[in-house]
Every structure is written in C-alpha cells, then in structure tokens.
Design an enzyme around this catalytic site. Sequence first.
Site, PDB file in Angstrom:
ATOM      1  N   ASP A 126       0.841  -1.198   0.000  1.00  0.00           N
ATOM      2  CA  ASP A 126       0.000   0.000   0.000  1.00  0.00           C
ATOM      3  C   ASP A 126       0.879   1.253   0.000  1.00  0.00           C
ATOM      4  O   ASP A 126       2.043   1.201   0.421  1.00  0.00           O
ATOM      5  CB  ASP A 126      -0.894   0.028   1.252  1.00  0.00           C
ATOM      6  CG  ASP A 126      -1.880  -1.119   1.263  1.00  0.00           C
ATOM      7  OD1 ASP A 126      -2.174  -1.666   0.183  1.00  0.00           O
ATOM      8  OD2 ASP A 126      -2.358  -1.455   2.363  1.00  0.00           O
TER       9      ASP A 126
HETATM   10  N1  URA Z   1      -1.326  -5.935   3.778  1.00  0.00           N
HETATM   11  C1  URA Z   1      -1.783  -4.679   3.830  1.00  0.00           C
HETATM   12  O1  URA Z   1      -2.829  -4.411   4.422  1.00  0.00           O
HETATM   13  N2  URA Z   1      -1.081  -3.726   3.202  1.00  0.00           N
HETATM   14  C2  URA Z   1       0.081  -3.956   2.554  1.00  0.00           C
HETATM   15  O2  URA Z   1       0.682  -3.031   2.029  1.00  0.00           O
HETATM   16  C3  URA Z   1       0.549  -5.280   2.513  1.00  0.00           C
HETATM   17  C4  URA Z   1      -0.175  -6.262   3.133  1.00  0.00           C
END
Ligand code: URA
Length: 240
Positions: A104
């Site tokens: 993310d």
């Molecule tokens: N899980 C998440 O919620 N975000 C990420 O960036 C990776 C795994």
Amino acid sequence: MERLDKFISARCGLSRKDAQKCIKNGEVHLNGEVCRKADCKLNPDADAVLLRGQAVCADEHLYIMLNKPAGVVSATADKHDTTVLDILPPELRRRGLFPAGRLDKDTEGLLLITDDGDLAHRMLSPKKHVEKRYVAQLDGRVTPEMQQAFAAGVVFADGTKCRPAKLEVLPDSGEMSGIVTICEGKFHQVKKMFATVGRKVVHLQRISIGNLYLDSKLPIGSAKKLTKLDIDAIFLGNIH
Ligand code: URA
C-alpha cells in the site's frame, strides 16, 4: 549472441533509437574499443561493454530490493503519485522493470522490483505459498484471542476467508506490535485482518518474502541490486 543496440537498450533503460545514437556518437566501448556499429553481435556473458565509461551489466534480468518509503505507490506509472520506479537510482533503471507484488502507499519495507516476469509469477502464485512477514504497529494490544483467530484463518465481513496466519507479539513493544506471517496477498490483507479482530494498523512494514529479508542497513527509500542467490532464498524451505 545479441545485437549491441538491443543489449544497450535492454540493460540501460534506453529506447532502441537512443541506444543507436549513443553507439553512433562513439559513447560505447566493446572489449576496450569504440564500436559504432549498432548491429554488431556480442556475447553478453563474455564480452565487456561500456556506456560512457561505465560497465553495462550483462545479466538478462535485474533484481532490486527497495526499502519502500511511505508515500510512493507500487506501480510502474501514475498520474498523481510518485512511483517506486521513480525513486530508483539511475544506475538501477532499466526498461521493463515492475514491482513484483504491491505494498500500500503508506506501507514501508521490502519490495522486490524486477524485469523477470517468470519470477514474479512464481513468487506471487497462491499455489507457491511463499510466506511474507510484516511488522504491524497497532492501536491496541495483541491478545491471545487475536492470535487464535489468525491461526484459524480470519474471515472478512464480506465472507472472504484467509488462510491460517501466524501472529506473534513483538517483544519490547508493550504488546502493541505484532509480526504477521501470511502466505497469500489479498488486497489490504494485513490491515483487514486486524480490522476484523478490532485493531487498526497504524504502521506497517514488510520485513521478508520467503527467506529473503529486508537488509536492515538499507535506508528507507534506498535500493540495492540482488544476486541470484538472494532470489533463490525466496523459495528456500518452501515445500510447495
Ligand atoms: N497488507 C496490507 O494491508 N497492506 C500492505 O501493504 C501489505 C499487506
């Protein structure tokens, strides 16, 4: 054997036209001599190529570990945001690079960037069960009930069922941080798993993929080239 212009273009992130210009301008040395022939054939494993005095790496594929900072997106191009490719140093730029898997925008840590589609496929295939580990800082304590829920396989509100995952309490965090191990990659998976058990993730960092660990000496926002051995570690100990 490979054409010189194709070799330069693929390894240096240049268009074929720009590679041909560099060759015409005498900016390319082949085995110590200036070579101005774009169609000259070379053996990538045996011949030495310099572009503007710098050695051109012969490897067919490039593997990069990025310690991803928050605020950049795991994409090859974006209209509004800086991408993980935008922040690579010039010497690690090449055509065809992409992030193998996504973090993310606000997640930090280990991101693999490569131009090897086969590897990305093997790594991300749910059948391979490659484990990814994250350090999650939370807005509350990790409880034994949460650990049990993760071990049993969290079910999201929409009915999506996650595979069993491991949740360990990070020592010295006042039980406010956990290390989560998952072997799949659903959208926002870790955040959603915690949300399901009543916790908000306030900071998330990926620390490993298989047995490839984030280099603790690699500053946030920095990248380094990986070897084939590093890449093999991703699948080491993986029984699938
Ligand atoms: N899980 C998440 O919620 N975000 C990420 O960036 C990776 C795994």
